[in-house]
Design a protein around this motif. Structure first.
Motif, PDB file in Angstrom:
ATOM      1  N   TRP A   1       0.831  -1.204   0.000  1.00  0.00           N
ATOM      2  CA  TRP A   1       0.000   0.000   0.000  1.00  0.00           C
ATOM      3  C   TRP A   1       0.863   1.250   0.000  1.00  0.00           C
ATOM      4  CZ3 TRP A   1       0.990  -2.877   4.335  1.00  0.00           C
ATOM      5  CH2 TRP A   1       1.435  -2.202   5.478  1.00  0.00           C
ATOM      6  N   LEU A   2       0.240   2.326  -0.440  1.00  0.00           N
ATOM      7  CA  LEU A   2       0.829   3.659  -0.406  1.00  0.00           C
ATOM      8  C   LEU A   2       0.107   4.465   0.654  1.00  0.00           C
ATOM      9  CD1 LEU A   2       0.868   4.355  -4.245  1.00  0.00           C
ATOM     10  CD2 LEU A   2       2.925   4.063  -2.844  1.00  0.00           C
ATOM     11  N   ALA A   3       0.836   5.314   1.359  1.00  0.00           N
ATOM     12  CA  ALA A   3       0.251   6.287   2.269  1.00  0.00           C
ATOM     13  C   ALA A   3       0.639   7.658   1.724  1.00  0.00           C
ATOM     14  CB  ALA A   3       0.777   6.094   3.685  1.00  0.00           C
ATOM     15  N   VAL A   4      -0.349   8.409   1.267  1.00  0.00           N
ATOM     16  CA  VAL A   4      -0.089   9.708   0.639  1.00  0.00           C
ATOM     17  C   VAL A   4      -0.762  10.796   1.466  1.00  0.00           C
ATOM     18  CG1 VAL A   4      -0.246  11.064  -1.477  1.00  0.00           C
ATOM     19  CG2 VAL A   4      -0.084   8.564  -1.605  1.00  0.00           C
ATOM     20  N   GLN A   5       0.003  11.829   1.804  1.00  0.00           N
ATOM     21  CA  GLN A   5      -0.541  12.910   2.619  1.00  0.00           C
ATOM     22  C   GLN A   5      -1.376  13.846   1.744  1.00  0.00           C
ATOM     23  OE1 GLN A   5       2.140  15.809   4.677  1.00  0.00           O
ATOM     24  NE2 GLN A   5       1.299  14.920   6.549  1.00  0.00           N
ATOM     25  N   THR A   6      -2.650  13.507   1.618  1.00  0.00           N
ATOM     26  CA  THR A   6      -3.582  14.287   0.815  1.00  0.00           C
ATOM     27  C   THR A   6      -5.006  13.874   1.147  1.00  0.00           C
ATOM     28  OG1 THR A   6      -4.226  14.932  -1.435  1.00  0.00           O
ATOM     29  CG2 THR A   6      -3.589  12.653  -1.099  1.00  0.00           C
ATOM     30  N   ASP A   7      -5.944  14.772   0.908  1.00  0.00           N
ATOM     31  CA  ASP A   7      -7.357  14.405   0.989  1.00  0.00           C
ATOM     32  C   ASP A   7      -8.032  14.584  -0.368  1.00  0.00           C
ATOM     33  OD1 ASP A   7      -7.405  17.139   0.770  1.00  0.00           O
ATOM     34  OD2 ASP A   7      -8.491  17.507   2.639  1.00  0.00           O
ATOM     35  N   ASP A   8      -7.213  14.837  -1.399  1.00  0.00           N
ATOM     36  CA  ASP A   8      -7.724  15.017  -2.758  1.00  0.00           C
ATOM     37  C   ASP A   8      -7.652  13.679  -3.497  1.00  0.00           C
ATOM     38  OD1 ASP A   8      -8.396  15.772  -5.315  1.00  0.00           O
ATOM     39  OD2 ASP A   8      -7.101  17.551  -5.359  1.00  0.00           O
ATOM     40  N   VAL A   9      -8.643  12.827  -3.260  1.00  0.00           N
ATOM     41  CA  VAL A   9      -8.630  11.475  -3.821  1.00  0.00           C
ATOM     42  C   VAL A   9      -8.711  11.462  -5.352  1.00  0.00           C
ATOM     43  CG1 VAL A   9      -9.885   9.279  -3.910  1.00  0.00           C
ATOM     44  CG2 VAL A   9      -9.480  10.415  -1.718  1.00  0.00           C
TER      45      VAL A   9
END
Length: 271
Positions: free
Chosen positions: A68-76
């Protein structure tokens, strides 16, 4: 004469009823055969798809035997576009995680979580693994693409069945730390070991000479990671997906088709 004609008519009717019954028996047998064949072959002939439920539900833990990736964003939508994900559909936790853990569907789908403490998780067994040599490197282009759009993101993988474990941390276009190990040894070892790794006992120890013996054996000893180590690093860096049940309320995420470009591919030189 009349009695013979009556007898003949009875014989004909009997033959017709027998023939009719036989015809119905054959028809039913053929129908059942077709139905049975359809039941076996239909799943192989139809395109891979999944029925998703968009009714919000409680989050479910995941992460084992997964990458999995963990990306610091809430813009899916933006994140999905950067990753090249197609046909984004709203899915709750149960159906979304069910798709990526299904033995027949797993390599075709990706689950994207709702933002969790500022991090959006993208999970799939289809995510590229660090590779080289006889296989085309699909991981580096993916990470480079992410670095051009997001300042902070991480990558994790744990596949005990093939003894493969990995974690990587990026700030912008800089690699803070990248480590991966498989049954053939270390694949990635970039950057300095982070404090989270050292707290888990994941340190490289240099073996010095032994007192009262001649020479110096040299070399190093690397503690081989486990699945729990990967999850522990994730917990220290961003979010441990095995602990999210207490981190977020009920809601929905998304499922999408995994890009064909992620699939493992042998290099032409090795073909």
């Amino acid at each position: 004469m009349h009695e013979r004609a009556t007898h003949d008519r009875k014989v004909v009717r009997s033959i017709l009823w027998t023939a009719s019954g036989l015809a119905w028996t054959i028809a039913i047998f053929v129908l059942l055969t077709v139905v049975a064949a359809a039941a076996v072959l239909a799943p192989r002939l139809l395109p891979r798809n999944v029925t998703v439920d968009d009714v919000p539900d409680r989050p479910r833990a995941f992460g084992r035997e997964m990458s999995w990736l963990a990306v610091q964003t809430d813009d899916v939508p933006r994140l999905a576009a950067v990753l090249g994900l197609a046909d984004l559909s709203v899915a709750n936790w149960n159906s979304g995680l069910g798709a990526i853990y299904d033995l027949e569907l797993a390599d075709s789908f990706v689950f994207i979580s709702p933002p969790i403490r500022g991090w959006t998780l993208v999970a799939s067994v289809a995510l590229p693994l660090p590779a080289g040599g006889t296989f085309v490197d699909k991981m580096s282009p993916l990470l480079h693409r992410l670095s051009g759009h997001f300042s902070h993101f991480q990558y994790f993988a744990t596949f005990p069945i093939i003894d493969f474990y990995a974690w990587a941390k990026f700030d912008g276009d800089s690699i803070v730390r990248a480590f991966a190990a498989g049954d053939g040894g270390t694949i990635w070892d970039l950057g300095r070991s982070t404090i989270e790794e050292r707290r888990l006992g994941l340190s490289m120890f240099e073996v010095r000479g032994i007192r009262d013996r001649q020479g110096d054996i040299g070399g190093s000893l690397d503690l081989h990671p486990t699945e729990d180590h990967v999850l522990g690093v994730a917990s220290g860096w961003s979010v441990n997906p095995m602990s999210i049940e207490s981190l977020v309320d009920q809601g929905t995420g998304w499922v999408a088709y995994a890009p064909q470009s992620w699939r493992a591919e042998r290099s032409r030189a090795a073909a």
